[in-house]
Design a protein around this motif. Structure first.
Motif, PDB file in Angstrom:
ATOM      1  N   ASN A  38       0.710  -1.228  -0.072  1.00  0.00           N
ATOM      2  CA  ASN A  38       0.080   0.006   0.020  1.00  0.00           C
ATOM      3  C   ASN A  38       0.914   1.258   0.194  1.00  0.00           C
ATOM      4  N   ALA A  39       2.236   1.026  -0.068  1.00  0.00           N
ATOM      5  CA  ALA A  39       3.067   2.398  -0.155  1.00  0.00           C
ATOM      6  C   ALA A  39       2.943   3.163  -1.383  1.00  0.00           C
ATOM      7  N   SER A  40       2.561   4.593  -1.212  1.00  0.00           N
ATOM      8  CA  SER A  40       2.340   5.370  -2.034  1.00  0.00           C
ATOM      9  C   SER A  40       3.659   6.133  -2.670  1.00  0.00           C
ATOM     10  N   VAL A  41       3.768   6.419  -3.876  1.00  0.00           N
ATOM     11  CA  VAL A  41       4.848   6.854  -4.843  1.00  0.00           C
ATOM     12  C   VAL A  41       4.402   8.548  -5.197  1.00  0.00           C
ATOM     13  N   GLN A  42       3.470   8.748  -4.651  1.00  0.00           N
ATOM     14  CA  GLN A  42       2.826  10.396  -4.977  1.00  0.00           C
ATOM     15  C   GLN A  42       2.188  11.145  -3.860  1.00  0.00           C
ATOM     16  N   ASP A  43       2.410  12.379  -3.890  1.00  0.00           N
ATOM     17  CA  ASP A  43       1.813  13.176  -2.583  1.00  0.00           C
ATOM     18  C   ASP A  43       0.476  13.241  -2.884  1.00  0.00           C
ATOM     19  N   ASN A  44      -0.278  14.211  -2.225  1.00  0.00           N
ATOM     20  CA  ASN A  44      -1.817  14.697  -2.297  1.00  0.00           C
ATOM     21  C   ASN A  44      -2.028  15.324  -3.573  1.00  0.00           C
ATOM     22  N   THR A  45      -1.187  15.850  -4.238  1.00  0.00           N
ATOM     23  CA  THR A  45      -1.221  16.582  -5.387  1.00  0.00           C
ATOM     24  C   THR A  45      -0.868  15.811  -6.614  1.00  0.00           C
ATOM     25  N   LYS A  46      -0.757  14.692  -6.494  1.00  0.00           N
ATOM     26  CA  LYS A  46      -0.424  13.402  -7.384  1.00  0.00           C
ATOM     27  C   LYS A  46       1.020  13.667  -8.101  1.00  0.00           C
ATOM     28  N   PRO A  53       4.972  13.018  -8.314  1.00  0.00           N
ATOM     29  CA  PRO A  53       5.611  11.877  -7.652  1.00  0.00           C
ATOM     30  C   PRO A  53       6.762  12.153  -6.791  1.00  0.00           C
ATOM     31  N   LEU A  54       6.859  10.996  -5.690  1.00  0.00           N
ATOM     32  CA  LEU A  54       7.990  11.553  -4.818  1.00  0.00           C
ATOM     33  C   LEU A  54       9.442  11.603  -5.276  1.00  0.00           C
ATOM     34  N   SER A  55      10.111  12.499  -4.875  1.00  0.00           N
ATOM     35  CA  SER A  55      11.709  12.413  -5.088  1.00  0.00           C
ATOM     36  C   SER A  55      12.458  11.880  -4.229  1.00  0.00           C
ATOM     37  N   SER A  56      11.996  11.187  -3.323  1.00  0.00           N
ATOM     38  CA  SER A  56      12.936  10.787  -2.203  1.00  0.00           C
ATOM     39  C   SER A  56      14.104   9.745  -2.604  1.00  0.00           C
ATOM     40  N   THR A  57      15.255   9.805  -2.154  1.00  0.00           N
ATOM     41  CA  THR A  57      16.601   9.200  -2.570  1.00  0.00           C
ATOM     42  C   THR A  57      16.737   7.890  -1.519  1.00  0.00           C
ATOM     43  N   PHE A  58      17.766   7.128  -2.067  1.00  0.00           N
ATOM     44  CA  PHE A  58      18.005   5.973  -1.450  1.00  0.00           C
ATOM     45  C   PHE A  58      18.648   6.254   0.235  1.00  0.00           C
ATOM     46  N   ARG A  59      19.395   7.504   0.166  1.00  0.00           N
ATOM     47  CA  ARG A  59      19.934   7.742   1.387  1.00  0.00           C
ATOM     48  C   ARG A  59      18.957   8.212   2.442  1.00  0.00           C
ATOM     49  N   GLN A  60      17.698   9.053   1.890  1.00  0.00           N
ATOM     50  CA  GLN A  60      16.723   9.649   2.831  1.00  0.00           C
ATOM     51  C   GLN A  60      15.753   8.466   3.176  1.00  0.00           C
ATOM     52  N   THR A  61      15.645   7.311   2.330  1.00  0.00           N
ATOM     53  CA  THR A  61      14.767   6.140   2.832  1.00  0.00           C
ATOM     54  C   THR A  61      15.489   4.932   3.487  1.00  0.00           C
ATOM     55  N   GLU A  62      16.892   5.142   3.711  1.00  0.00           N
ATOM     56  CA  GLU A  62      17.670   4.211   4.387  1.00  0.00           C
ATOM     57  C   GLU A  62      17.779   2.872   3.122  1.00  0.00           C
ATOM     58  N   GLY A  63      17.970   3.150   2.054  1.00  0.00           N
ATOM     59  CA  GLY A  63      17.773   2.026   1.064  1.00  0.00           C
ATOM     60  C   GLY A  63      16.439   1.295   0.988  1.00  0.00           C
ATOM     61  N   GLY A  64      15.677   2.284   1.106  1.00  0.00           N
ATOM     62  CA  GLY A  64      14.037   1.629   0.921  1.00  0.00           C
ATOM     63  C   GLY A  64      13.439   1.026   2.163  1.00  0.00           C
ATOM     64  N   ARG A  65      14.047   1.175   3.358  1.00  0.00           N
ATOM     65  CA  ARG A  65      13.531   0.712   4.527  1.00  0.00           C
ATOM     66  C   ARG A  65      12.392   1.331   5.023  1.00  0.00           C
ATOM     67  N   THR A  66      12.400   2.692   4.969  1.00  0.00           N
ATOM     68  CA  THR A  66      11.188   3.502   5.597  1.00  0.00           C
ATOM     69  C   THR A  66      10.371   4.190   4.253  1.00  0.00           C
ATOM     70  N   GLY A  67      10.568   3.831   3.184  1.00  0.00           N
ATOM     71  CA  GLY A  67       9.667   4.194   2.200  1.00  0.00           C
ATOM     72  C   GLY A  67      10.040   3.893   0.981  1.00  0.00           C
ATOM     73  N   PRO A  68       9.286   4.088  -0.350  1.00  0.00           N
ATOM     74  CA  PRO A  68       9.864   3.867  -1.713  1.00  0.00           C
ATOM     75  C   PRO A  68      10.925   5.057  -2.019  1.00  0.00           C
ATOM     76  N   TYR A  69      12.024   4.616  -2.934  1.00  0.00           N
ATOM     77  CA  TYR A  69      12.942   5.677  -3.298  1.00  0.00           C
ATOM     78  C   TYR A  69      12.843   5.600  -5.010  1.00  0.00           C
ATOM     79  N   LYS A  70      13.214   6.730  -5.464  1.00  0.00           N
ATOM     80  CA  LYS A  70      13.483   6.778  -6.938  1.00  0.00           C
ATOM     81  C   LYS A  70      14.815   6.270  -7.587  1.00  0.00           C
ATOM     82  N   ALA A  71      14.977   4.949  -7.964  1.00  0.00           N
ATOM     83  CA  ALA A  71      16.122   4.487  -8.674  1.00  0.00           C
ATOM     84  C   ALA A  71      16.443   4.861  -9.928  1.00  0.00           C
TER      85      ALA A  71
END
Length: 240
Positions: free
Chosen positions: A27-35, A37-55
């Protein structure tokens, strides 16, 4: 890949998101409330542990513009063709340690870990998500084998290789055995032919008296055997 059947017009890009598998990853979302796309990175999400990152991000290329797979056999074009069809996750091993790196950081994934992946179609004119796929099934990465633990002994063989090696190893022995046997038989045949001897039987007849007037009786010898090169007559004189 995408469910949208509407014709696409304008520039589009495809984003690839990576997420470490967990109970809530479906159920993890890759977009915000305005549709957007998320711009989260590998470092920000701890390699995908805390959320999806754009690879990865790449242009949406019409199928008619893609290179033909029939030419993949051409070694000079194989890399170009595969890059047009494949996206390598974890292809950049230095971006995390390079302070001057610009762009998306796509570092290697963790070993023996399950990940999920999602493709997102983004309309670059509006900057909004146009369409997206479902999260993939979990894909588990392999566990890396330490270099020192790799068995590099050349004698390591499979069962079939051991059988083949044993047969090939014993074959010279049998060939050598046959060669020695042939030599022995040849020597035996030569010895048999040399040992054959011819026995000449000589029969000496008693003295045959000559007619009166002769004083020396003669003896004749008869040779029973192979024909001689010349006739041999043995004569002896009787002593008075």
């Amino acid at each position: 890949m995408f469910d949208s059947a509407a014709a696409l017009s304008g520039p589009y890009e495809i984003y690839l998101y990576v997420l470490m598998d967990s109970a809530s990853s479906r159920n993890a979302s890759v977009q915000d409330n305005t549709k957007a796309p998320l711009s989260s990175t590998f470092r920000q999400t701890e390699g995908g542990r805390t959320g999806p990152y754009k690879a990865s991000a790449f242009d949406l290329t019409p199928c008619s513009d893609l290179p033909s797979l029939d030419a993949v056999g051409d070694v000079s074009r194989a890399s170009e063709i595969l890059n047009a069809y494949l996206v390598r996750v974890g292809a950049n091993g230095t971006c995390l340690f390079d302070p001057n790196f610009q762009g998306l950081c796509n570092p290697p994934l963790s070993a023996a870990t399950e990940y999920r992946f999602k493709y997102v179609l983004v309309n670059m004119s509006t900057g909004l998500v146009q369409d997206q796929t479902l999260w993939s099934d979990p894909i588990r990465t392999n566990r890396l084998t330490p270099y020192l633990a790799i068995d590099t002994w050349p004698g390591r063989r499979s069962g079939g290789m051991i059988v083949i090696t044993s047969i090939l190893g014993s074959l010279p022995f049998f060939l050598l055995l046959g060669f020695v046997g042939a030599i022995v038989l040849s020597l035996v045949d030569m010895g048999g032919s040399d040992g054959e001897t011819t026995h000449d039987s000589q029969i000496t007849q008693e003295a045959v008296p000559k007619s009166p007037g002769t004083s020396e009786p003669s003896y004749t010898s008869v040779n029973r055997g192979p024909a001689l090169d010349r006739a041999e007559v043995f004569a002896s004189k009787l002593q008075d």
